[in-house]
Design a protein around this motif. Structure first.
Motif, mmCIF file in Angstrom:
data_model
loop_
_atom_site.group_PDB
_atom_site.id
_atom_site.type_symbol
_atom_site.label_atom_id
_atom_site.label_comp_id
_atom_site.label_asym_id
_atom_site.label_seq_id
_atom_site.Cartn_x
_atom_site.Cartn_y
_atom_site.Cartn_z
ATOM 1 N N ASN A 85 4.870 -3.704 -7.201
ATOM 2 C CA ASN A 85 6.188 -3.263 -7.638
ATOM 3 C C ASN A 85 6.222 -1.758 -7.892
ATOM 4 O O ASN A 85 5.354 -1.215 -8.580
ATOM 5 C CB ASN A 85 6.591 -4.016 -8.907
ATOM 6 N N TYR A 86 7.244 -1.117 -7.338
ATOM 7 C CA TYR A 86 7.387 0.337 -7.494
ATOM 8 C C TYR A 86 7.677 0.729 -8.934
ATOM 9 O O TYR A 86 7.460 1.873 -9.327
ATOM 10 C CB TYR A 86 8.502 0.841 -6.570
ATOM 11 N N LEU A 87 8.140 -0.221 -9.737
ATOM 12 C CA LEU A 87 8.374 0.081 -11.146
ATOM 13 C C LEU A 87 7.073 0.211 -11.929
ATOM 14 O O LEU A 87 7.077 0.668 -13.072
ATOM 15 C CB LEU A 87 9.245 -1.004 -11.777
ATOM 16 N N GLY A 88 5.958 -0.202 -11.325
ATOM 17 C CA GLY A 88 4.672 -0.072 -11.987
ATOM 18 C C GLY A 88 4.258 -1.335 -12.716
ATOM 19 O O GLY A 88 4.923 -2.371 -12.634
ATOM 20 N N LEU B 211 6.740 -3.360 -14.799
ATOM 21 C CA LEU B 211 7.915 -3.844 -14.072
ATOM 22 C C LEU B 211 9.211 -3.312 -14.673
ATOM 23 O O LEU B 211 10.248 -3.990 -14.676
ATOM 24 C CB LEU B 211 7.956 -5.384 -14.039
ATOM 25 N N SER B 212 9.162 -2.079 -15.152
ATOM 26 C CA SER B 212 10.349 -1.478 -15.767
ATOM 27 C C SER B 212 10.188 0.036 -15.751
ATOM 28 O O SER B 212 9.062 0.566 -15.674
ATOM 29 C CB SER B 212 10.513 -1.973 -17.209
ATOM 30 N N HIS C 167 5.857 3.833 -14.480
ATOM 31 C CA HIS C 167 6.644 4.043 -13.261
ATOM 32 C C HIS C 167 6.650 5.522 -12.896
ATOM 33 O O HIS C 167 6.575 5.888 -11.705
ATOM 34 C CB HIS C 167 8.065 3.537 -13.480
ATOM 35 N N ASP C 168 6.705 6.375 -13.893
ATOM 36 C CA ASP C 168 6.730 7.824 -13.648
ATOM 37 C C ASP C 168 5.460 8.285 -12.920
ATOM 38 O O ASP C 168 5.508 9.251 -12.142
ATOM 39 C CB ASP C 168 6.883 8.584 -14.966
ATOM 40 N N ASP D 59 -3.437 -3.225 -13.160
ATOM 41 C CA ASP D 59 -3.857 -3.723 -14.477
ATOM 42 C C ASP D 59 -2.657 -3.802 -15.416
ATOM 43 O O ASP D 59 -1.684 -3.039 -15.278
ATOM 44 C CB ASP D 59 -4.866 -2.763 -15.113
ATOM 45 N N ASN D 60 -2.734 -4.700 -16.399
ATOM 46 C CA ASN D 60 -1.820 -4.601 -17.532
ATOM 47 C C ASN D 60 -2.243 -3.378 -18.348
ATOM 48 O O ASN D 60 -3.400 -3.286 -18.769
ATOM 49 C CB ASN D 60 -1.899 -5.846 -18.408
ATOM 50 N N PRO D 61 -1.343 -2.449 -18.598
ATOM 51 C CA PRO D 61 -1.740 -1.178 -19.230
ATOM 52 C C PRO D 61 -1.892 -1.290 -20.744
ATOM 53 O O PRO D 61 -1.359 -2.205 -21.370
ATOM 54 C CB PRO D 61 -0.581 -0.252 -18.876
ATOM 55 N N PRO D 62 -2.605 -0.353 -21.335
ATOM 56 C CA PRO D 62 -2.657 -0.295 -22.809
ATOM 57 C C PRO D 62 -1.315 0.178 -23.351
ATOM 58 O O PRO D 62 -0.500 0.762 -22.628
ATOM 59 C CB PRO D 62 -3.763 0.734 -23.072
#
Length: 585
Positions: free
Chosen positions: A216-219, A222-223, A228-229, A538-541
């Motif tokens: 996903n481009y949102l990163g 997903l938002s 995303h930046d 990964d799920n980010p911190p």
């Protein structure tokens, strides 16, 4: 070593012959004698000259052999063999070699395949040395490091030797003759070939769905936001991100985009991104209810709504493999609760049609109040009192109570599946129904029942890959299966790895070996046709949550791949068709 003395000997005879000629010119009275001598020395000279030419040629021959031998010690087999083979590639690799031979050049391993030296691995890039055509460790290595090195090299060599040609959907074109001729269709379908289940592409070729979710481009969140930046700064636009992501997907040998992904990339290749949430988004009676009422009008209306919204845009999408009805609904007790589906239905409000159905089902399963009391350990005096019981009174306290509970589970599932699939097929009769994404193996009876309704039965595989369970029942179920999510996390990612479940290993190389074992096991079964890795990032911190951050991704949350992991993933993914075409007995 005799060439120089011979040379001088030749000059001696030549000088004697020339001297005789000069003497004849001066003294006529010695001509006859000189002619005899001249004949003698001319014969000797001619023989000596022929010997000299022969020896010179012999010297050149030995020099060439010596030079060729020295060159061969530093080049792959077949390279520059003294003019016999001049067909050399731009990389300096000969196109003729000894079939099957492994060699080294500039710390790279090459395999002679079909008369050409084909690159296998750049040993130096991996931190290894190339010796005798194989990558070897320079120093000490752990057991995991050694196993990783040997396995990666083994798989890569096997993949070089195996040519998998694919169609425009990723289907396997150059199948064995026993597969028969492909039959085209408009959309994906399933087929059993030689006793083995396959997905079939619209071009008619066998297909193993190797998917990854959350591309996903949102990163990773997903938002919009800081993650995303990162992608916006790196790629500049979604179009450029799609191009780069497609290259990565191809390089790592995935061929399917899974759920929670951007449509901008799913429209480019096979995908399973549509989850209808037929029951998942259906209204509940209370905020804390974990299930919906499949006999309620609200459930039916929700199915119609989501089919209209989510199916209509994909009716003619040839890249869509099929629809998931839901995502990991509650069917049997698990980490989300301890109550059975029967107990939860009995706990619905008195007006709920599902509660009425549950009480009716149990009442018809016993001969009367006395048997009900014996089966469920109750102490009621009549059926009026029965109507006021809570779910707690319907525990599986006896064998008959467990049988009734399981029977109601199947009864509720039939209502769910028949309603959802019926409405779906009215709108789109062509695409596959990929099941409801069971959160785990829900038991033999429910899986067998699901196989009667679904084209493919899907379930998550975080705890295990369920081969032991499915080996025992697949002949009864007789449908293909799909692992809708699985993953492994590594400690060396630097993330806490505590928020969400997946097996935890020490490092990325051990994670890669776990992936190899997992996929190898399922692809050697005749019933698995797909596996989808969870997930792209990964799920980010998170600053406000010290527990956040899980190493699920092929890449970290900054869009950097885990190199050791994805190298193994690539080689494993490239083996799946061959593994599946010769399944474990």
């Amino acid at each position: 070593m005799h060439l120089l003395p011979g040379f001088f000997k030749q000059q001696y005879y030549y000088g004697r012959y020339a001297g005789i000629q000069r003497a004849g010119e001066i003294s006529d009275n010695r001509i006859s004698d000189n002619k005899d001598i001249e004949k003698k020395y001319l014969t000797i000279y001619s023989a000596s000259l022929r010997k000299q030419v022969f020896m010179k040629r012999l010297l050149v021959f030995f020099i060439l052999i010596l030079a060729t031998g020295c060159a061969e010690r530093s080049r792959p087999s077949g390279y520059g063999d003294g003019g016999f083979n001049d067909d050399v590639t731009d990389d300096g690799i000969s196109t003729m070699c000894e079939e099957g031979r492994l060699d080294c050049l500039n710390e790279k391993a090459f395999l002679c395949f079909k008369g050409k030296n084909v690159p296998v691995l750049d040993c130096q890039t991996e931190g290894w040395k190339c010796r005798d055509g194989r990558c070897v460790a320079e120093g000490d290595e752990t057991d995991t490091e050694r196993e990783y090195r040997l396995r990666l090299f083994e798989l890569t060599v096997q993949n070089v030797q195996s040519e998998i040609v694919t169609d425009s959907f990723g289907g396997w074109k150059n199948t064995p003759d026993s597969f028969g001729n492909p039959a085209r269709d408009k959309y994906f379908r399933t087929k059993k070939i030689n006793g083995v289940w396959w997905l079939i592409t619209p071009e008619g070729n066998p297909f193993i769905s190797r998917g990854v979710t959350d591309v996903n481009y949102l990163g990773p969140k997903l938002s919009p936001g800081p993650f995303h930046d990162i992608l916006v700064k790196k790629y500049g636009s979604e179009e450029e991100w799609v191009k780069a992501s497609l290259l990565r997907i191809g390089e790592w040998a995935f061929n399917t985009i899974g759920p929670w992904s951007s449509y901008s990339i799913a429209e480019k290749m096979p995908h399973t991104m549509v989850i209808l949430d037929a029951a998942g988004h259906s209204p509940r009676y209370r905020p804390d209810d974990i299930i919906t009422d499949y006999w309620s009008e609200q459930f039916t209306e929700n199915v119609k709504k989501v089919v209209s919204e989510r199916v209509t845009p994909y009716i003619q999408d040839r890249f869509l493999i099929g629809y998931f009805l839901d995502n990991e609904l509650y069917w049997v007790p698990d980490w989300r609760g301890k109550k059975t589906l029967l107990q939860l239905y009995v706990d619905f409000p008195p007006y709920a049609p599902g509660r009425k159905e549950a009480l009716k089902f149990v009442k018809e399963s016993v001969s009367g109040i006395d048997e009900f009391n014996r089966v469920f350990g109750a102490g009621i005096s009549d059926w009026d009192e029965y109507e006021n019981l809570s779910g707690e009174s319907f525990g599986t306290v006896t064998e008959k109570a467990a049988e009734i509970t399981e029977a109601f589970l199947l009864h509720a599932f039939r209502k769910y599946a028949s309603t959802a699939i019926g409405i779906l097929k009215e709108t789109d009769p062509n695409h596959l129904v990929l099941g409801c994404r069971f959160a785990a193996f829900p038991g033999e009876s429910l899986v067998t029942e699901a196989a009667k309704y679904f084209d493919v039965v899907s379930m998550a595989g975080y705890h295990e890959n369920w081969v032991d369970e499915l080996d025992n029942i697949y002949t009864k179920a007789d449908k293909p299966f799909l692992i809708e999510e699985f993953s492994f996390k590594a400690k060396d990612s630097g993330l806490p790895n505590v928020m969400y479940y997946a097996q935890i290993v020490e490092n990325q190389k051990e994670r890669a070996l776990a992936y190899d074992r997992y996929v190898g096991e399922i692809m050697k079964r005749p019933y698995y046709v797909a596996y989808h890795w969870y997930k792209w990032f990964d799920n980010p911190p998170e600053d406000n949550n010290p527990l956040a951050g899980d190493n699920f991704g092929l890449m970290n949350y900054r869009d950097k791949p885990y190199a050791d992991f994805v190298k193994m993933v690539r080689e494993v993914n490239r083996r799946t068709e061959l593994w599946h075409s010769a399944p474990k007995e």
